[in-house]
Structure formats: structure tokens, C-alpha cells
Design an enzyme around this catalytic site. Structure first.
Site, PDB file in Angstrom:
ATOM      1  N   SER A 230     -18.951 -12.596  26.983  1.00 55.82           N
ATOM      2  CA  SER A 230     -19.927 -13.679  26.889  1.00 55.82           C
ATOM      3  C   SER A 230     -21.245 -13.101  26.410  1.00 55.82           C
ATOM      4  O   SER A 230     -21.374 -11.898  26.189  1.00 55.82           O
ATOM      5  CB  SER A 230     -20.128 -14.334  28.258  1.00 55.82           C
ATOM      6  N   LYS A 231     -22.227 -13.959  26.304  1.00 53.97           N
ATOM      7  CA  LYS A 231     -23.550 -13.538  25.840  1.00 53.97           C
ATOM      8  C   LYS A 231     -24.156 -12.430  26.700  1.00 53.97           C
ATOM      9  O   LYS A 231     -24.969 -11.651  26.227  1.00 53.97           O
ATOM     10  CB  LYS A 231     -24.505 -14.730  25.833  1.00 53.97           C
ATOM     11  N   ARG A 232     -23.757 -12.412  27.967  1.00 54.82           N
ATOM     12  CA  ARG A 232     -24.252 -11.369  28.861  1.00 54.82           C
ATOM     13  C   ARG A 232     -24.005  -9.970  28.294  1.00 54.82           C
ATOM     14  O   ARG A 232     -24.699  -9.018  28.617  1.00 54.82           O
ATOM     15  CB  ARG A 232     -23.509 -11.443  30.202  1.00 54.82           C
ATOM     16  N   GLU A 240     -24.503 -13.602  15.781  1.00 55.12           N
ATOM     17  CA  GLU A 240     -25.363 -12.702  16.560  1.00 55.12           C
ATOM     18  C   GLU A 240     -25.236 -11.256  16.098  1.00 55.12           C
ATOM     19  O   GLU A 240     -26.210 -10.511  16.092  1.00 55.12           O
ATOM     20  CB  GLU A 240     -25.032 -12.825  18.056  1.00 55.12           C
TER      21      GLU A 240
END
Ligand code: GLU
Length: 449
Positions: A230-232, A240
Site C-alpha cells: 500500500s501507500k505506506r 508514483e
């Protein structure tokens, strides 16, 4: 004659292309290119709310950036709706599918009566109303998965799947199988999250009297900590990664290795070699870990393979600035991504950056300020403003003052860069030029506290 290999990438456009999707696209592309076959791009745009033109464009844009070209498509699944209706009507006409008003409650009641393992068999509605369910033939349904081997499902355990709602709109598993069949797809390569859809899609193939494709379900992607990506974990989508300054070639190399069993995740393999060496059968069944630190490292290796001209072009495109060649030359060894460049070397173009801590540490103590003044006069007295001369001059100042070289270099560095991290000091002075360097040293001295 062996039939041509035909693969497809079939994303649902929900926004940016996530890394798992990019890996599926890449593996499909590698299989198409190594076999001389075709890659079909199908946009699964049946969710009309999410499938906006912008979301579709994000997918295409990510594929283009990754340089994964396709041979056919993009095919819109929605635009194939008349074909789905035609096949649906044909299956109903041939009694391979039937309309039924059976509800979820009816399925439950059926299982209570016949046991949980019994696949639901519905009763056709007399007036031809209700959802459409596919009849399930006897025998076994066999999934040939190139990664996981063969899995056999007893047909009698499978519920007769709903393939269209009462309003006539078809369901996902039906549309996918019809589309793949019509496109002559020979290999379906996709994420493991679709594993449970596969038997239903095989039932559709059976009803069509068609040979199903081979399947390859790719293992899940986790972050470096073993949790779902995930973005974490940093960048989670192609967009990105691009914004973070990675090169498409490095991204292809790194994600090709995510789950590719026998190759170490730090192996540098250029794309043409990937095309040659890639083997689906060697993809691991275990979840693979996306580790952005490894990608950073790999990207650094790719950056260092670029010529100075190429690197300059990349950096100028990334930053939107021009005239970066000299800065690129002295930063090339120190950056791992294109995004690392500006924080490191932007001071060459936009003046010293603001880093109060560095200033406090290196430009307040009287010793350091005196060293700066001496350095300034030594540099201004040089005949030639060259690497050797500059280095000798600054070392000479340190020797004369009986301090360590660092106690001269760092005040000069902070004076010209504003901060203590920069490309090589002597190189930076040359890129700035003598006049600008001296002017920055004067300004730093004048601004002392
Ligand atoms: N559209 C599906 C997805 O984005 C993929 C379907 C498939 O590959 O069969 O998850």
C-alpha cells in the site's frame, strides 16, 4: 501448426495503475514478445462510475511510460455488450443456460437439503423471467495453471453461476470468458485474486464448446514488511514511481524479478534479456516483496549506465529545467533517482538553499568564518580556476590555519550551497564559476550572525 500465442492485459480503470497491475502487464508483454505473439489490451470498463476517460487514460499513460506496447486494442468491454447479449441469447436458446427467479435464499435452502458440497441447480422459471444461470455439465473442470499446476474441480460441487442479471446485464465472469474466447487468447496471466473466478470462466468456455486458455495466476505483492502493498510502503503505483524519479527500464527490471523464482531480486537484466529469459513456469507461488530500497539501488545502477547526454535529457525532462548538463556531470555518481538530483544540485542554479542547521554549524564559529575569509582570498588569487588549483588552495588554507581540511571545506560548501550535502566541492565551485562562488562566499560572510 502451433497457434500463435495471444495474451491480454485486462485492467479495470480505477485510477493509477498499481504495481501489481504493472507486473501483470509486464509478464503478459514478455510472453507476447518472446513468442512473437500478440498482446491484446482490453479495458474492463463495465463499472461506469469508475471507468472515466481520465482513469482509462491513466492506465494507457502508465503502460506507455513503462514502454509496454500492445498490438490490439484498447478494446472496450462495454462496447462489446451487443456481442455478450448475442452469446447469452444463444446459450439460453440452446438450453445451456436458463432464466430463473432463484434467490440467494433458494441457494441456501438447496444446500440445506442436499448438503454444502452440492452445487446449486436451479429451476427454470416458467415465464422466462429472472437472472440467467449457466447449466453445469457433469465431469471435472480442470484449471491448467502454469504457475500453480493443475487444479481439478468436480463440476457437481460448482453452483450453476449467474451469468446475467434479471435486467439482462451480463456478469463479469461471463464477459471475460466471452471476450477472451473471441480474441483467441491462449494465455491468461493475472493476479491470484482472480483464482476463484477461474472455474466459473471455465464453465463458460465449456458452454461455448471452446478450449480454454492456459492460466497463470501471479502471487500477491507485499511490502518489505510482509504486509499487503500500500501507500505506506512508498510508491504503490506506476504514476508514483514515475514521480519518484525512477527510469522505466529499471522499473521493468525490478518488477520482472518480483516473484520470478530463480532470479535474485538484485539481478540486473536489460529488457531484451528479460524477453529472452522470462519463464512463467518459474514464477513463484509465494507472495513477493516489493522493496523500494532495492528498486532505488537498481535505478542508481541504470542511471550510471546512461551517457552524460542521456542523463541530462532525463534530468531536464524530469525537472522541467534546461542547461543542467554541468550539474548532471558532477552529480551522476551521487543520485539514485532523477528526483534526488534537484535537492542535491539545485543550488547550482537557484542559489544556496536554506538549511539553518548547516549554517549554524559551519558559519557561526569565528574559526570557520575566518577560514571562509582565507578561502575566499586564496580562491580569488588563483591563476586558473581548476580542480587541482582549487584543491591545493583550500588545503593550503587548512595547513596555514592548522585546522583539518574539513574545517575549511565545510564552511565553503555551506556558503555556496546553503547546506552540507552537495556534489564534490571543487567540482561545484567550477560549475558555479569563480565570480559566483566568491559572491556567494561574500554573501554568506555578510549574513553571519
Ligand atoms: N479487470 C480485472 C482486474 O483489473 C482483471 C481481469 C482479468 O485479468 O481476467 O483486476
Amino acid at each position: 501448426m502451433a497457434s500463435e500465442t495471444r495474451v491480454r492485459f485486462a485492467p479495470s480503470p480505477t485510477g493509477a495503475l498499481h504495481i501489481g497491475g504493472a507486473r501483470a502487464a509486464l509478464y503478459n508483454w514478455l510472453v507476447a514478445r518472446q513468442s512473437g505473439g500478440a498482446m491484446v489490451l482490453r479495458i474492463e470498463d463495465t463499472d461506469r462510475e469508475r471507468s472515466t476517460p481520465e482513469n482509462v487514460e491513466q492506465i494507457l499513460d502508465a503502460l506507455r511510460w513503462l514502454e509496454l506496447d500492445w498490438d490490439e486494442g484498447p478494446i472496450s468491454q462495454v462496447e462489446r455488450s451487443p456481442r455478450h447479449q448475442e452469446v447469452l441469447a444463444d446459450l439460453v436458446a440452446r438450453d445451456l443456460a436458463y432464466r430463473t427467479t432463484a434467490t440467494a435464499e433458494d441457494v441456501k435452502a438447496y444446500k440445506q437439503e442436499h448438503g454444502d458440497a452440492a452445487g446449486f441447480r436451479g429451476t427454470p422459471s416458467p415465464d422466462g423471467e429472472g437472472a440467467v444461470r449457466l447449466r453445469v455439465p457433469g465431469g471435472d473442470i480442470v484449471v491448467h495453471d502454469l504457475i500453480r499446476g493443475e487444479a481439478t474441480f468436480r463440476a457437481e460441487h460448482l453452483d450453476e453461476p449467474v451469468i446475467a442479471r434479471a435486467d439482462g446485464s451480463v456478469l463479469y465472469n461471463f464477459a471475460v470468458a466471452v471476450d477472451d474466447h473471441d480474441a483467441g487468447i491462449t494465455h491468461v496471466i493475472r493476479g491470484e485474486d482472480h483464482l476463484s473466478n477461474t472455474p466459473k470462466q471455465l464453465l463458460v468456455y465449456a458452454a461455448l464448446g471452446a478450449t480454454p486458455p492456459a492460466f497463470a495466476h501471479l502471487p500477491l505483492l507485499h511490502g518489505h514488511d510482509g504486509k499487503k502493498l500500500s501507500k505506506r510502503h512508498g510508491a504503490a503505483s506506476v504514476q508514483e514511481l514515475r514521480a519518484a524519479g525512477y527510469l522505466p527500464a529499471a522499473v521493468r527490471n525490478y518488477i520482472a524479478l518480483l516473484g520470478w523464482g530463480d532470479v535474485d531480486s538484485e539481478t540486473l537484466i536489460a529488457t531484451p534479456d528479460l524477453v529472452e529469459r522470462f519463464e512463467l513456469s518459474r514464477v513463484s507461488r509465494n507472495p513477493s516483496r516489493f522493496d523500494e530500497q532495492k528498486l532505488r539501488w537498481m535505478n542508481g545502477r541504470y542511471l550510471r549506465e546512461l551517457s552524460l547526454d542521456e542523463l541530462t535529457v532525463e534530468l531536464e525532462a524530469f525537472t522541467g529545467r534546461s542547461g543542467l548538463r554541468a550539474g548532471a556531470e558532477i552529480s551522476a555518481e551521487k543520485i539514485q533517482t532523477l528526483a534526488d538530483f534537484w535537492p542535491l544540485a539545485g543550488f547550482l542554479y537557484d542559489g544556496p538553499v536554506s538549511d539553518p542547521k548547516a549554517r549554524e554549524k559551519w558559519l557561526t564559529n569565528p574559526e570557520h568564518l575566518a577560514a571562509l575569509v582565507d578561502a575566499r582570498s586564496a580562491l580569488s588569487a588563483l591563476e586558473a580556476f581548476t580542480l587541482e588549483e582549487i584543491e591545493a588552495a583550500l588545503r593550503g588554507v587548512a595547513a596555514a590555519r592548522e585546522v583539518k581540511a574539513k574545517d575549511v571545506f565545510q564552511p565553503v560548501r555551506v556558503a555556496i550551497a546553503g547546506t552540507a550535502a552537495s556534489p564534490g566541492l571543487f567540482e561545484s565551485l567550477i560549475v558555479l564559476g569563480r565570480d559566483a562562488s566568491l559572491a556567494r562566499m561574500d554573501a554568506a560572510f555578510a549574513a553571519r550572525i
